[in-house]
Design an enzyme around this catalytic site. Structure first.
Site, PDB file in Angstrom:
ATOM      1  CG  ASP A 154      -1.188  -4.224   3.912  1.00 46.51           C
ATOM      2  OD1 ASP A 154      -0.633  -3.492   3.258  1.00 46.51           O
ATOM      3  OD2 ASP A 154      -2.109  -4.281   4.692  1.00 46.51           O
ATOM      4  CD  GLU A 187       4.265  -1.142  -3.604  1.00 47.14           C
ATOM      5  OE1 GLU A 187       3.537  -1.180  -4.564  1.00 47.14           O
ATOM      6  OE2 GLU A 187       5.467  -0.230  -3.317  1.00 47.14           O
ATOM      7  CD1 TRP A 188      -1.708  -0.095   0.022  1.00 47.86           C
ATOM      8  CD2 TRP A 188       0.044   0.825   1.031  1.00 47.86           C
ATOM      9  NE1 TRP A 188      -1.743  -0.628   1.266  1.00 47.86           N
ATOM     10  CE2 TRP A 188      -0.687  -0.140   1.994  1.00 47.86           C
ATOM     11  CE3 TRP A 188       1.045   1.388   1.521  1.00 47.86           C
ATOM     12  CZ2 TRP A 188      -0.235  -0.485   3.290  1.00 47.86           C
ATOM     13  CZ3 TRP A 188       1.872   1.133   2.893  1.00 47.86           C
ATOM     14  CH2 TRP A 188       0.910   0.421   3.584  1.00 47.86           C
ATOM     15  N   GLY A 189       1.328   0.588  -4.644  1.00 51.90           N
ATOM     16  CA  GLY A 189       1.875   1.222  -5.879  1.00 51.90           C
ATOM     17  C   GLY A 189       2.926   2.115  -5.413  1.00 51.90           C
ATOM     18  CG  ASP A 209      -6.719   0.197   1.653  1.00 53.12           C
ATOM     19  OD1 ASP A 209      -5.818  -0.224   1.089  1.00 53.12           O
ATOM     20  OD2 ASP A 209      -6.976   0.089   2.800  1.00 53.12           O
TER      21      ASP A 209
HETATM   22  C1  GLA Z   1      -4.106  -2.098   4.220  1.00 57.73           C
HETATM   23  C2  GLA Z   1      -4.616  -2.816   2.867  1.00 57.73           C
HETATM   24  C3  GLA Z   1      -6.035  -3.279   3.064  1.00 57.73           C
HETATM   25  C4  GLA Z   1      -6.221  -4.167   3.929  1.00 57.73           C
HETATM   26  C5  GLA Z   1      -5.980  -3.286   5.387  1.00 57.73           C
HETATM   27  C6  GLA Z   1      -5.697  -4.305   6.587  1.00 57.73           C
HETATM   28  O1  GLA Z   1      -4.933  -0.955   4.144  1.00 57.73           O
HETATM   29  O2  GLA Z   1      -4.042  -2.066   1.931  1.00 57.73           O
HETATM   30  O3  GLA Z   1      -6.303  -3.823   1.744  1.00 57.73           O
HETATM   31  O4  GLA Z   1      -5.428  -5.224   4.144  1.00 57.73           O
HETATM   32  O5  GLA Z   1      -4.360  -3.022   5.248  1.00 57.73           O
HETATM   33  O6  GLA Z   1      -5.376  -3.535   7.740  1.00 57.73           O
END
Ligand code: GLA
Length: 393
Positions: A154, A187-189, A209
């Site tokens: 993450d 890393e969410w893009g 997310d």
């Molecule tokens: C981020 C990630 C999620 C999850 C949480 C855990 O938000 O994108 O998928 O792993 O952290 O804290």
């Protein structure tokens, strides 16, 4: 004078020549030739993880038929961590995982499943547990000693770290263990991982997310259709060994109707997305089980060609998505984003077939052959639902 000039030219030319030579490609780790499948604790259980839950889930993956449908990885997401010991080795929370991670990994492996774990490229995880920054090789070695097969890594608390560099460092650390460990980049893009993550990791999150709903932003999270849209143009980057990851499945978590969950599942299969179930496997309904284990839709996701679908038609919330499959056929999804039922049509010319071709059409939710059709296929699609068919010339 002339010599100096010539030397100058030579020196000036040298860096350009070096740039012309492409860097040797980073080899892949040989994993994830089709999109990874498994279960992850986060969407349903968040920080409420312990060894009893993981064991119960491993048992249920086997008894429900999920393992045999292809769901292999059992991934413990955030909050399993305790403190580092005197050597700096990371340890699980002793109250939640009293038997230790090696024993839990053995339990998972004895079920014919694979063991996944979670860490973070910062000093702390998103849940405030110890991260792996500066401890990459030490943590990778610990995971390997526990029998870990999959790391979700993450991006919280990473400050000014460079993403490509941070993920490559952990990728190298995992490879140095000698154990085959799949790397899931999360890393969410933010840093466009589709441009650099192939052969660093095996999948890369493309968005923030997901939450358990059809559409709309909620805090830092997105509804299913929003995430689908954010992945629509990323099809050139997916393929064997490295996949766009539109986040884990919400199927069975209660926030959507069964039709909406079928649409969610079908569209993730069209995207060649990793299929990480995010529900309570031990307590799931028969409807949820039937969605997740639909073998013909899983087969679309797992098609060896690995070609992510494109959106080929879009009119007023009625959409057609298509992807070519390895056997020369096409998977086609007819998605109705609106509330009212509507007819949706796909023309053969839009999916690379001649108009007069008579192609066999098979409904993958219903497991039913619909016969040979010339020109195209049209059907009624309920509101907030998707029909998914296979078109075979
Ligand atoms: C981020 C990630 C999620 C999850 C949480 C855990 O938000 O994108 O998928 O792993 O952290 O804290």
């Amino acid at each position: 004078m002339i010599r100096a000039l010539a030397l100058g030219l030579l020196l000036a030319a040298a860096p350009a020549a070096a740039q012309d030579k492409p860097a040797p490609p980073r080899p892949g780790n040989g994993l994830a030739l089709t999109p990874p499948m498994g279960w992850n604790s986060w969407n349903k259980f968040a920080c409420n993880v312990d060894e009893a839950l993981i064991r119960r889930t491993a048992d249920a993956l086997v008894s429900s038929g999920m393992r045999d449908a292809g769901y292999a990885y059992v991934v413990i997401d955030d909050c399993w961590h305790g403190k580092r010991d005197a050597h700096g080795d990371i340890q699980p929370d002793p109250a939640r995982f009293p038997s230790g991670m090696k024993a839990l990994g053995d339990y998972i492996h004895a079920h014919g499943l694979k063991f996944g774990i979670y860490s973070d490229a910062g000093a702390q995880t998103c849940g405030g547990r110890p991260g792996s920054q500066g401890r990459e090789y030490q943590d990778a070695a610990q995971y390997a000693a526990w029998g870990v097969d999959y790391l979700k890594y993450d991006w919280c608390n990473t400050g000014t770290r460079d993403a490509a560099e941070a993920y490559t460092l952990m990728s190298d650390a995992l490879r140095a263990t000698g154990r085959a460990i799949l790397l899931s980049i999360c890393e969410w893009g933010n840093h466009k991982p589709w441009n650099w993550a192939r052969n660093v990791g095996n999948m890369w999150r493309t968005t923030g997310d997901i939450y358990d709903g059809w559409q709309g932003k909620k805090g830092y999270s997105w509804g299913m259709l929003d995430i689908l849209d954010m992945n629509a143009e990323l099809h050139p980057f997916a393929g064997p060994g490295g996949w766009n990851d539109p986040d884990m499945l919400e199927v069975g978590n209660g926030g959507m109707s069964d039709d909406e969950y079928r649409a969610h599942f079908a569209m993730w299969a069209m995207l060649a997305a990793p299929l990480m179930a995010g529900n309570d496997i031990a307590g799931m309904s028969e409807a949820t089980r039937a969605i997740l284990t639909n073998a013909e839709i899983v087969a679309v996701d797992q098609d060896p060609l690995g070609q992510q679908a494109r959106r080929i038609a879009d009119s007023g919330g009625l959409e057609v998505w298509a992807r070519p499959l390895a056997d020369g056929s096409r998977a086609v999804a007819l998605l109705n984003r609106g509330k009212e039922p509507a007819a949706i049509r796909v023309d053969w010319t839009a999916i690379g077939y001649p108009a007069k071709l008579k192609a066999q059409v098979r409904d993958l939710w219903e497991h039913r052959d619909l016969g040979a059709r010339a020109g195209g296929f049209e059907t009624q699609v309920r509101g907030h639902a998707a029909v998914i068919v296979k078109v075979m010339p």
